[in-house]
Write a protein that holds these residues in place. Structure first.
Motif, PDB file in Angstrom:
ATOM      1  N   UNK A  68      66.737  69.601 124.219  1.00  0.00           N
ATOM      2  CA  UNK A  68      67.369  70.695 124.960  1.00  0.00           C
ATOM      3  C   UNK A  68      68.871  70.806 124.725  1.00  0.00           C
ATOM      4  N   UNK A  69      69.525  69.676 124.490  1.00  0.00           N
ATOM      5  CA  UNK A  69      70.984  69.679 124.412  1.00  0.00           C
ATOM      6  C   UNK A  69      71.552  70.623 123.349  1.00  0.00           C
ATOM      7  N   UNK A  70      71.080  70.572 122.098  1.00  0.00           N
ATOM      8  CA  UNK A  70      71.713  71.419 121.080  1.00  0.00           C
ATOM      9  C   UNK A  70      71.693  72.910 121.414  1.00  0.00           C
ATOM     10  N   UNK A  71      70.593  73.398 121.966  1.00  0.00           N
ATOM     11  CA  UNK A  71      70.493  74.820 122.297  1.00  0.00           C
ATOM     12  C   UNK A  71      71.480  75.207 123.395  1.00  0.00           C
ATOM     13  N   UNK A  72      71.541  74.396 124.441  1.00  0.00           N
ATOM     14  CA  UNK A  72      72.434  74.699 125.564  1.00  0.00           C
ATOM     15  C   UNK A  72      73.890  74.549 125.135  1.00  0.00           C
ATOM     16  N   UNK A  73      74.207  73.452 124.441  1.00  0.00           N
ATOM     17  CA  UNK A  73      75.589  73.223 124.008  1.00  0.00           C
ATOM     18  C   UNK A  73      76.071  74.313 123.065  1.00  0.00           C
ATOM     19  N   UNK A  74      75.203  74.766 122.172  1.00  0.00           N
ATOM     20  CA  UNK A  74      75.578  75.829 121.236  1.00  0.00           C
ATOM     21  C   UNK A  74      75.916  77.120 121.990  1.00  0.00           C
ATOM     22  N   UNK A  75      75.092  77.461 122.967  1.00  0.00           N
ATOM     23  CA  UNK A  75      75.353  78.669 123.764  1.00  0.00           C
ATOM     24  C   UNK A  75      76.671  78.540 124.525  1.00  0.00           C
ATOM     25  N   UNK A 131      75.169  65.531 117.314  1.00  0.00           N
ATOM     26  CA  UNK A 131      74.953  66.742 118.119  1.00  0.00           C
ATOM     27  C   UNK A 131      75.951  66.918 119.262  1.00  0.00           C
ATOM     28  N   UNK A 132      76.582  65.851 119.716  1.00  0.00           N
ATOM     29  CA  UNK A 132      77.370  65.907 120.954  1.00  0.00           C
ATOM     30  C   UNK A 132      78.715  66.618 120.783  1.00  0.00           C
ATOM     31  N   UNK A 133      78.948  67.639 121.636  1.00  0.00           N
ATOM     32  CA  UNK A 133      80.248  68.322 121.645  1.00  0.00           C
ATOM     33  C   UNK A 133      80.833  68.377 123.059  1.00  0.00           C
ATOM     34  N   UNK A 134      80.183  67.764 124.007  1.00  0.00           N
ATOM     35  CA  UNK A 134      80.622  67.734 125.396  1.00  0.00           C
ATOM     36  C   UNK A 134      79.418  67.568 126.306  1.00  0.00           C
ATOM     37  N   UNK A 135      79.666  67.030 127.487  1.00  0.00           N
ATOM     38  CA  UNK A 135      78.582  66.855 128.453  1.00  0.00           C
ATOM     39  C   UNK A 135      78.227  68.192 129.084  1.00  0.00           C
ATOM     40  N   UNK A 136      76.961  68.368 129.416  1.00  0.00           N
ATOM     41  CA  UNK A 136      76.518  69.549 130.145  1.00  0.00           C
ATOM     42  C   UNK A 136      76.900  69.338 131.609  1.00  0.00           C
ATOM     43  N   UNK A 137      77.835  70.146 132.088  1.00  0.00           N
ATOM     44  CA  UNK A 137      78.451  69.967 133.401  1.00  0.00           C
ATOM     45  C   UNK A 137      78.021  71.100 134.329  1.00  0.00           C
ATOM     46  N   UNK A 196      80.628  80.455 124.234  1.00  0.00           N
ATOM     47  CA  UNK A 196      81.129  81.098 125.464  1.00  0.00           C
ATOM     48  C   UNK A 196      80.093  81.998 126.129  1.00  0.00           C
ATOM     49  N   UNK A 197      78.815  81.726 125.878  1.00  0.00           N
ATOM     50  CA  UNK A 197      77.762  82.452 126.571  1.00  0.00           C
ATOM     51  C   UNK A 197      77.626  81.908 127.987  1.00  0.00           C
ATOM     52  N   UNK A 198      77.196  82.749 128.910  1.00  0.00           N
ATOM     53  CA  UNK A 198      76.959  82.317 130.284  1.00  0.00           C
ATOM     54  C   UNK A 198      75.622  81.586 130.339  1.00  0.00           C
ATOM     55  N   UNK A 199      75.650  80.362 130.830  1.00  0.00           N
ATOM     56  CA  UNK A 199      74.440  79.559 130.956  1.00  0.00           C
ATOM     57  C   UNK A 199      74.371  79.060 132.399  1.00  0.00           C
ATOM     58  N   UNK A 200      73.206  79.208 133.011  1.00  0.00           N
ATOM     59  CA  UNK A 200      73.021  78.736 134.383  1.00  0.00           C
ATOM     60  C   UNK A 200      71.804  77.830 134.471  1.00  0.00           C
ATOM     61  N   UNK A 201      71.757  77.082 135.563  1.00  0.00           N
ATOM     62  CA  UNK A 201      70.599  76.246 135.878  1.00  0.00           C
ATOM     63  C   UNK A 201      70.245  76.518 137.333  1.00  0.00           C
ATOM     64  N   UNK A 202      68.949  76.560 137.614  1.00  0.00           N
ATOM     65  CA  UNK A 202      68.495  76.795 138.980  1.00  0.00           C
ATOM     66  C   UNK A 202      67.788  75.551 139.502  1.00  0.00           C
ATOM     67  N   UNK A 203      68.251  75.052 140.631  1.00  0.00           N
ATOM     68  CA  UNK A 203      67.631  73.931 141.333  1.00  0.00           C
ATOM     69  C   UNK A 203      66.750  74.506 142.432  1.00  0.00           C
ATOM     70  N   UNK A 204      65.516  74.004 142.533  1.00  0.00           N
ATOM     71  CA  UNK A 204      64.557  74.477 143.520  1.00  0.00           C
ATOM     72  C   UNK A 204      64.066  73.280 144.322  1.00  0.00           C
ATOM     73  N   UNK A 205      64.020  73.414 145.650  1.00  0.00           N
ATOM     74  CA  UNK A 205      63.432  72.383 146.506  1.00  0.00           C
ATOM     75  C   UNK A 205      61.937  72.638 146.603  1.00  0.00           C
ATOM     76  N   UNK A 206      61.119  71.606 146.350  1.00  0.00           N
ATOM     77  CA  UNK A 206      59.675  71.759 146.413  1.00  0.00           C
ATOM     78  C   UNK A 206      59.054  71.115 147.642  1.00  0.00           C
TER      79      UNK A 206
END
Length: 114
Positions: free
Chosen positions: A92-99, A34-40, A103-113
């Motif tokens: 989770x990795x295959x879905x995110x890596x495929x997107x 499945x690996x094609x690069x690290x999620x950075x 060249x789809x825009x993918x973001x992650x949101x960090x929230x302080x709790x």
């Protein structure tokens, strides 16, 4: 920022695939099917090379995001604990890596709790 201690600031960050470095080499061998690069995680103020990867405690990260299916709060159990990390990563990795590969825009949101 204190290396290995300070958390990433709350915010929304873009992701891309990182195809160099030690983690990329390690995960190419660990997950060859499945690996094609690290999620950075990009453009985090005061941080470089923030990745999303497997791990169970704060000893497994110097600021990267660890994924898992269960957790024990580090305010209750010293160092906390993340369970089933590899299983969660493989889900989770295959879905995110495929997107990202498409060249789809993918973001992650960090929230302080706290």
């Amino acid at each position: 920022k204190v290396f290995g201690e300070t958390r990433i600031p709350a915010g929304t960050y873009k992701l891309k695939l990182r195809t160099e470095g030690g983690y990329h080499q390690k995960y190419s061998k660990r997950f060859p099917h499945i690996h094609i690069g690290m999620l950075h995680v990009l453009d985090v103020p005061g941080f470089e090379y923030i990745l999303i990867h497997c791990g169970n405690t704060d000893e497994n990260t110097a600021g990267c995001l660890l994924v898992g299916d269960s957790q024990e709060n580090n305010q209750i159990k010293k160092n906390g604990f993340i369970g089933n990390s590899t299983r969660a990563y493989m889900r989770i990795y295959p879905k995110i890596a495929k997107a990202l590969d498409k060249k789809e825009k993918v973001t992650i949101t960090y929230i302080d709790f706290d």
